[in-house]
Design a protein around this motif. Structure first.
Motif, mmCIF file in Angstrom:
data_model
loop_
_atom_site.group_PDB
_atom_site.id
_atom_site.type_symbol
_atom_site.label_atom_id
_atom_site.label_comp_id
_atom_site.label_asym_id
_atom_site.label_seq_id
_atom_site.Cartn_x
_atom_site.Cartn_y
_atom_site.Cartn_z
ATOM 1 N N GLN A 143 -0.367 7.771 -5.777
ATOM 2 C CA GLN A 143 -1.555 8.607 -5.567
ATOM 3 C C GLN A 143 -1.186 10.015 -5.123
ATOM 4 O OE1 GLN A 143 -3.522 5.936 -2.780
ATOM 5 N NE2 GLN A 143 -5.036 5.349 -4.330
ATOM 6 N N ILE B 22 1.475 2.128 -3.620
ATOM 7 C CA ILE B 22 0.242 2.676 -4.198
ATOM 8 C C ILE B 22 0.038 4.118 -3.735
ATOM 9 C CG2 ILE B 22 -2.271 2.434 -4.305
ATOM 10 C CD1 ILE B 22 -1.776 -0.620 -3.796
ATOM 11 N N LYS B 23 0.218 4.357 -2.441
ATOM 12 C CA LYS B 23 0.017 5.695 -1.883
ATOM 13 C C LYS B 23 0.981 6.708 -2.493
ATOM 14 C CE LYS B 23 -1.742 8.661 1.063
ATOM 15 N NZ LYS B 23 -3.162 9.122 0.983
ATOM 16 N N LEU C 68 -4.362 0.175 -9.503
ATOM 17 C CA LEU C 68 -4.886 1.413 -10.083
ATOM 18 C C LEU C 68 -5.182 1.300 -11.573
ATOM 19 C CD1 LEU C 68 -2.612 4.049 -8.273
ATOM 20 C CD2 LEU C 68 -4.822 3.106 -7.548
ATOM 21 N N LYS D 268 0.814 -1.216 0.000
ATOM 22 C CA LYS D 268 0.000 0.000 0.000
ATOM 23 C C LYS D 268 0.848 1.266 0.000
ATOM 24 C CE LYS D 268 -0.605 -0.028 5.046
ATOM 25 N NZ LYS D 268 -1.595 -0.118 6.150
ATOM 26 N N THR E 59 1.104 -1.440 -7.767
ATOM 27 C CA THR E 59 0.376 -0.204 -8.030
ATOM 28 C C THR E 59 -0.366 -0.287 -9.353
ATOM 29 O OG1 THR E 59 2.131 0.992 -6.865
ATOM 30 C CG2 THR E 59 0.590 2.298 -8.162
ATOM 31 N N GLN F 126 -0.056 11.851 -8.203
ATOM 32 C CA GLN F 126 -1.190 12.119 -9.092
ATOM 33 C C GLN F 126 -2.039 13.273 -8.585
ATOM 34 O OE1 GLN F 126 -2.704 10.320 -12.382
ATOM 35 N NE2 GLN F 126 -2.793 12.526 -12.000
ATOM 36 N N LYS G 110 -3.023 12.961 -16.350
ATOM 37 C CA LYS G 110 -3.377 11.632 -15.870
ATOM 38 C C LYS G 110 -2.233 10.659 -16.127
ATOM 39 C CE LYS G 110 -6.655 7.827 -16.547
ATOM 40 N NZ LYS G 110 -6.651 7.481 -15.109
#
Length: 368
Positions: A85, A81-82, A118, A78, A114, A88, A94
């Motif tokens: 994010q 992934i964070k 996503l 995670k 990730t 972004q 994008k």
């Protein structure tokens, strides 16, 4: 071309990446863990960069820190992934895909979890075919672009020890990369990052095209060769990479020290059966090999790998122990493509200062 990655590709990426890891490239088990976790939550699609529009936005995803196992770190899926994010949220474009700045034991599976979570692509490029100690070496030239303002994020650390960090930094690559490396140290020495929003057109011109699939394909070769024994594995690696054996011998010395810049710095000495000694200089990864006369045998961006002789396992610095029988291997840089970052004079000075040896002019003697 889009290739859906499988469980066998996870193992291949880690095994092939371990050869290119050059003594670093993070952790073997972490690479497997992140790769398998990615496939458990969704598809991981490896795409040729030629399939993407030039104006599409890509991010680098990697972990930064020291690979010698000397620190109390924690990084979870995670966190990767964070980090993406967080970047972004800061940019208007994008993000459509992720790419790794280097191959390595876990670096070759950078971004997979990730991408699965996503719905992003893993892009078949690398910032360097091998692993390297500093972010600048894998940033495909943005380190030297004073007009390029990047956004970088880092996430990781143990919450129970108060080490957990989320950080966003915007500025030049040279400055913000140092901030993230400091954050890695504060988080326990190893941290997940996302950085450098860049258009496909720039990445295509400056990265190593096909760099990730090169590691995966080598890994599949290794897996197939393992059925025939250690000698066959090493022979197949030599054959596929156009590499060569530097020395077969015994580890007689290992001196590594962790720094608060999240680097493991030191030397490893190998002695052959005739008593000749070879010194490997490491800053997270092996960066140079010299013989006992001080003559340079290999210098970054060459690949330099130490295999455990008993099973052809590519050793990281934390796995090297005095008394081990090893095979020292190299791939000359002439046998693989170089990214803009690997050829950038400006990314060498910090490492040269840390190691106390010259690197750039050994590799590029004709350059000013």
């Amino acid at each position: 071309m889009v290739r859906r990655l499988t469980k066998s590709d996870v193992l291949a990426a880690v095994k092939g990446g371990a050869v290119f890891a050059s003594g670093g490239g993070a952790f073997y088990e972490h690479g497997l863990e992140m790769g398998y976790a990615a496939l458990s939550i969704g598809e991981v699609n490896l795409i040729s960069i030629e399939e993407l529009p030039d104006d599409a936005t890509l991010l680098t995803q990697t972990a930064i820190g020291a690979p010698a196992g000397t620190t109390d770190w924690q990084m979870q899926g995670k966190d990767y992934i964070k980090a993406v994010q967080l970047v972004q949220e800061q940019i208007s474009e994008k993000v459509v895909g992720l790419w790794t700045p280097q191959n390595g034991k876990s670096s070759s599976t950078n971004g997979w979890i990730t991408a699965a979570a996503l719905g992003l692509y893993i892009v078949d490029v690398t910032g360097d075919i091998r692993a390297h100690p500093t972010g600048e070496m894998g940033d495909i030239g943005v380190n030297s672009k004073a007009d390029y303002i990047t956004t970088q994020a880092a996430v990781g650390g143990k919450k129970e020890t108060g080490k957990y960090i989320e950080i966003i930094a915007t500025g030049t690559s040279k400055t913000t990369s140092k901030i993230l490396r400091s954050a890695s140290d504060q988080a326990g020495g190893f941290i997940a990052t996302a950085r450098h929003p860049l258009p496909v057109s720039y990445v295509k011109e400056n990265a190593v095209i096909g760099g990730l699939s090169k590691a995966i394909n080598l890994g599949h070769t290794i897996i197939a060769a393992e059925k025939k024994g250690v000698t066959h594995v090493i022979n197949e690696i030599v054959k596929e990479t156009s590499g060569e054996i530097v020395v077969r011998g015994t580890i007689v010395s290992k001196r590594m020290k962790y720094t608060n810049q999240a680097f493991d710095i030191g030397t490893v000495v190998v002695e052959d059966e005739k008593g000749h000694r070879f010194t490997l200089y490491a800053q997270n990864e092996f960066m140079a090999i010299e013989n006992e006369n001080g003559e340079r045998i290999s210098t970054y961006p060459d690949v330099q790998t130490v295999f455990r002789a008993e099973d052809a396992f590519a050793l990281s610095t934390n796995e090297i122990k005095k008394g081990q029988e090893v095979v020292v291997f190299k791939i000359d840089k002439s046998h693989f493509p170089l990214s803009t970052g690997a050829k950038d004079r400006g990314v060498y000075s910090d490492v040269e200062k840390s190691l106390g040896i010259e690197l750039y002019h050994s590799s590029f003697p004709k350059e000013e």
